[in-house]
Design a protein around this motif. Structure first.
Motif, short mmCIF file in Angstrom:
data_model
loop_
_atom_site.label_atom_id
_atom_site.label_comp_id
_atom_site.label_asym_id
_atom_site.label_seq_id
_atom_site.Cartn_x
_atom_site.Cartn_y
_atom_site.Cartn_z
N GLN A 15 0.82 -1.21 0.00
CA GLN A 15 0.00 0.00 0.00
C GLN A 15 0.85 1.26 0.00
O GLN A 15 0.50 2.27 -0.64
CB GLN A 15 -0.94 0.00 1.22
N LEU A 35 -9.95 4.55 -8.19
CA LEU A 35 -11.22 4.32 -7.49
C LEU A 35 -11.71 2.90 -7.70
O LEU A 35 -12.25 2.28 -6.77
CB LEU A 35 -12.26 5.34 -7.97
N SER A 50 -9.77 0.59 -5.47
CA SER A 50 -10.20 0.74 -4.07
C SER A 50 -11.52 0.03 -3.82
O SER A 50 -11.67 -0.71 -2.84
CB SER A 50 -10.31 2.22 -3.72
N ARG A 51 -12.50 0.22 -4.70
CA ARG A 51 -13.81 -0.41 -4.50
C ARG A 51 -13.71 -1.93 -4.61
O ARG A 51 -14.37 -2.66 -3.87
CB ARG A 51 -14.82 0.12 -5.53
N GLU A 103 -11.07 -3.85 -3.94
CA GLU A 103 -10.40 -4.41 -2.77
C GLU A 103 -11.36 -4.53 -1.59
O GLU A 103 -11.21 -5.41 -0.75
CB GLU A 103 -9.20 -3.55 -2.39
N GLN A 104 -12.34 -3.64 -1.50
CA GLN A 104 -13.32 -3.70 -0.41
C GLN A 104 -14.41 -4.74 -0.68
O GLN A 104 -15.24 -4.99 0.18
CB GLN A 104 -13.96 -2.33 -0.22
N THR A 135 -6.45 -7.41 -8.83
CA THR A 135 -7.36 -7.06 -7.72
C THR A 135 -8.73 -7.70 -7.91
O THR A 135 -9.31 -8.24 -6.96
CB THR A 135 -7.50 -5.54 -7.62
#
Length: 363
Positions: free
Chosen positions: A139, A194, A197-198, A200-201, A328
């Motif tokens: 990260q 973005l 990030s989305r 990975e969640q 990812t």
């Protein structure tokens, strides 16, 4: 969480050991007392005289009290030592946890000895620390690279505006075109960040998806780009049902096919898109012709912002997140991603995802 103060585990174990020892002593003394009361006659003849049972019983009480006092002290002291030895591995794990909360993730418990519950806990904790350390390092690299990549278009835009201010007579049309290209690249990079990030969640709804249909759609969408570059796309394979996000899986296939097209031979290249079914998984394979790729380079291409030097200076350099997004999305769908150089040049990318409970194996 705030908790009221209480006894330590070591103190509780000590009291437990001592209490158990006292209980065993009491039971033993009671058994001896009952034996004396029920088995011995009132007067027993022994060598040198007689033994009165009443006197024997009266003398038994203080002796039993002394024995119980000894057992209490011995139980507390011995229990404290034993509890300390038993809890020593737990104390090491606790110390490692405290270090981890301060941000130090390089420390490991490394508990020796044979396998038991504490060693399994310590080993699991070490594995968790190793993964956390790798994740944090990744990260940090990602943030540093993203900052650098975002700073580049902003710096270029500032330079173009400074030049335009210094030279009012400069052609504004050329300036607007260059600013538009730089701004588009910055928007693409932001949207890619973005998306990463989305993904990975794992904030998406899973549906039944056929990867073979995704492959056909991606190939059809990217066909104009392939034709302009003289690249042929061949798709074939089985119905490959899996569970996941249709939008993310389409993005995955599109990124792979796009990479295979733009990083190909100057002309006359080929891209093969194949789907297949295995006993527990479905497989998507995208491979292309192209220059020879070393195994060392192939192993790094999924890192964010990683691009081969021969790719950066082309008009299809991208934002450096194509394969990182693929990785990812694959991980978010509990799959595996493998990159293998082809001996004839180019690269083979294999994505393996869990199959649905009921799938077709018809060729």
């Amino acid at each position: 969480m705030d908790r009221a103060p209480g006894l330590s585990v070591r103190a509780k174990l000590t009291l437990s050991y001592a209490g158990f020892l006292m209980l065993a002593g009491v039971l033993l003394l009671v058994a001896m007392w009952l034996y004396l009361v029920n088995s011995l006659p009132n007067v027993t003849t022994i060598i040198g005289g007689t033994l009165d049972r009443s006197a024997l019983l009266r003398g038994f009480v203080p002796a039993a009290a002394a024995v119980m006092a000894f057992l209490l002290v011995f139980g507390l002291a011995g229990g404290w030592v034993l509890a300390g030895r038993v809890l020593a591995p737990l104390n090491r794990i606790t110390d490692a946890t405290r270090l981890a909360t301060t941000g130090t993730l390089s420390h490991r418990v490394r508990l020796g000895g044979r396998k038991d519950e504490f060693s399994e806990l310590a080993d699991a904790f070490d594995v968790m620390l190793a993964r956390l350390e790798a994740h944090v390092a990744e990260q940090q690299r990602f943030a540093a690279n993203a900052s650098h990549e975002l700073r580049t278009p902003l710096a270029v835009s500032k330079t173009l505006l400074d030049v335009a201010r210094a030279d009012p007579d400069r052609d504004t049309g050329e300036l607007i075109d260059r600013l538009h290209a730089v701004n588009t690249r910055a928007i693409d990079l932001t949207e890619a960040l973005l998306l990463v990030s989305r993904t990975e969640q794992r904030a998406f709804t899973r549906e039944r998806v056929d990867l073979s249909l995704m492959a056909e759609e991606a190939a059809e969408t990217l066909l104009p780009i392939a034709e302009r570059r003289g690249v042929t796309i061949e798709t074939r394979g089985d119905i490959t049902p899996t569970n996941g996000s249709p939008a993310l899986l389409l993005q995955l296939v599109t990124n792979l096919v796009h990479n295979a097209i733009v990083h190909n031979l100057p002309e006359g290249g080929t891209v093969w898109v194949t789907t297949g079914v295995r006993p527990e998984t479905v497989v998507l394979t995208v491979e292309n012709t192209g220059e020879t790729v070393t195994p060392e380079l192939a192993s790094t291409l999924t890192e964010p912002f990683r691009r081969g030097t021969e790719r950066v200076h082309t008009d299809h350099a991208g934002v450096g997140l194509g394969l990182a997004i693929v990785k990812t999305i694959t991980q978010a769908h509990d799959g595996t991603l493998t990159l293998t150089p082809r001996s004839a040049g180019g690269i083979r990318v294999t994505v393996e995802l869990p199959a649905t409970a009921a799938h077709s194996t018809t060729p």
